[in-house]
Design a protein around this motif. Structure first.
Motif, short mmCIF file in Angstrom:
data_model
loop_
_atom_site.label_atom_id
_atom_site.label_comp_id
_atom_site.label_asym_id
_atom_site.label_seq_id
_atom_site.Cartn_x
_atom_site.Cartn_y
_atom_site.Cartn_z
N PHE A 155 -10.16 17.19 -16.12
CA PHE A 155 -11.17 16.14 -15.98
C PHE A 155 -10.63 14.79 -16.46
O PHE A 155 -10.87 13.76 -15.81
N ILE A 156 -9.90 14.80 -17.55
CA ILE A 156 -9.33 13.55 -18.06
C ILE A 156 -8.33 12.98 -17.05
O ILE A 156 -8.30 11.78 -16.78
N GLU A 157 -7.52 13.86 -16.45
CA GLU A 157 -6.55 13.40 -15.46
C GLU A 157 -7.24 12.88 -14.20
O GLU A 157 -6.82 11.87 -13.62
N ALA A 158 -8.32 13.54 -13.78
CA ALA A 158 -9.06 13.07 -12.61
C ALA A 158 -9.62 11.67 -12.87
O ALA A 158 -9.53 10.78 -12.01
N ALA A 159 -10.20 11.46 -14.04
CA ALA A 159 -10.74 10.14 -14.39
C ALA A 159 -9.62 9.09 -14.43
O ALA A 159 -9.79 7.96 -13.95
N ARG A 160 -8.48 9.48 -14.99
CA ARG A 160 -7.35 8.55 -15.05
C ARG A 160 -6.91 8.14 -13.66
O ARG A 160 -6.68 6.96 -13.39
N ARG A 161 -6.81 9.11 -12.75
CA ARG A 161 -6.38 8.80 -11.38
C ARG A 161 -7.40 7.91 -10.66
O ARG A 161 -7.03 7.10 -9.81
N LEU A 162 -8.67 8.10 -10.97
CA LEU A 162 -9.71 7.26 -10.36
C LEU A 162 -9.79 5.88 -11.00
O LEU A 162 -10.39 4.96 -10.43
N GLY A 163 -9.23 5.74 -12.20
CA GLY A 163 -9.29 4.47 -12.92
C GLY A 163 -10.64 4.23 -13.57
O GLY A 163 -11.04 3.08 -13.78
N ILE A 164 -11.32 5.31 -13.95
CA ILE A 164 -12.65 5.23 -14.55
C ILE A 164 -12.63 5.88 -15.93
O ILE A 164 -12.05 6.96 -16.10
N ALA A 165 -13.26 5.26 -16.91
CA ALA A 165 -13.34 5.84 -18.24
C ALA A 165 -14.12 7.16 -18.20
O ALA A 165 -15.13 7.25 -17.49
N PRO A 166 -13.68 8.18 -18.93
CA PRO A 166 -14.39 9.46 -18.91
C PRO A 166 -15.88 9.35 -19.21
O PRO A 166 -16.69 10.06 -18.59
N ALA A 167 -16.26 8.47 -20.11
CA ALA A 167 -17.67 8.34 -20.48
C ALA A 167 -18.53 7.85 -19.33
O ALA A 167 -19.76 7.99 -19.37
N ARG A 168 -17.92 7.29 -18.28
CA ARG A 168 -18.68 6.79 -17.13
C ARG A 168 -18.62 7.74 -15.94
O ARG A 168 -19.02 7.36 -14.84
N CYS A 169 -18.12 8.96 -16.18
CA CYS A 169 -18.02 9.96 -15.11
C CYS A 169 -19.13 10.99 -15.21
O CYS A 169 -19.46 11.46 -16.31
#
Length: 224
Positions: A155-169
């Motif tokens: 999940f952290i890697e998916a958020a990183r690839r999307l360029g979105i902070a984890p807290a906003r996912c």
């Protein structure tokens, strides 16, 4: 269960794949039973259901303990993948509400990813065999990170690839294992419990369907 913060704060959606977007878990369990039988091992459906949500190495370790043998990973998974591929040739069914939810996310202009405990190529192949081909900017399988679920890495890697902070996912998950992983990543989690769910998982919302979860998150109007 908490209410989502006001104002629809989510900047991206991340989905589990099997049992959340694609109705593949029963196919996967059948394929696993067939593959193990080919290798001389009999495993019942109840034991297989206990593997839902686990990455392949962890699932094989559980099966090895159950059978009292050491299952060789590449040989076992080769049989399993082949059995699954045979079942997917006629197409992979999607979960109810998946297409409508993705259409709504498109309308809102939000990015989305898949984060799965399957291998990435297997996940992509299943998506291509379904009506969800091409609907995700990012697909992350367990082999792309150090640890599979219940660790938060995919999940952290998916958020990183999307360029979105984890807290906003916002995450949609079916398994307890995946829910724990997404919570550990600091994300908001809607769980649509699967057949292996065992009790309170800590999800922000337990939904009966994807549509109900989307309404709770204010992605679609209630009842819409």
């Amino acid at each position: 269960m908490s209410h989502p913060p006001a104002g629809r704060p989510f900047a991206a959606e991340i989905f589990d794949l099997d049992g959340t977007l694609l109705d593949t878990e029963s196919l996967g369990l059948e394929a696993g039973i067939e593959a193990l039988a080919e290798l001389g091992h009999n495993v019942d459906a109840a034991t297989m259901r206990g593997l839902i949500g686990l990455d392949s190495p962890t699932a094989l370790a559980v099966l090895s303990r159950h059978l009292g043998v050491v299952l060789e990973q590449e040989r076992t998974m080769s049989h399993w993948r082949a059995a699954m591929a045979r079942r997917c040739r006629s197409g992979v069914p999607v979960m109810e509400g998946a297409l409508a939810l993705l259409d709504r996310i498109d309308a809102l202009g939000l990015p989305r990813a898949v984060a799965t405990n399957s291998r990435t190529q297997g996940a992509v192949s299943k998506l291509e065999a379904s009506s969800l081909a091409g609907r995700f900017e990012v697909v992350i399988g367990f082999e792309q990170v150090a640890r599979g679920k219940p660790a938060p890495d995919v999940f952290i890697e998916a958020a990183r690839r999307l360029g979105i902070a984890p807290a906003r996912c916002l995450v949609f998950e079916d398994s307890d294992v995946g829910t724990r992983a997404a919570l550990a990543a600091g994300m908001t989690v809607v769980q649509i419990p699967d057949q292996s769910a065992r009790g309170p998982s800590g999800a922000h919302f337990l939904a009966r369907t994807l549509a109900e979860g989307a309404a709770w998150a204010d992605l679609v109007p209630a009842g819409g």
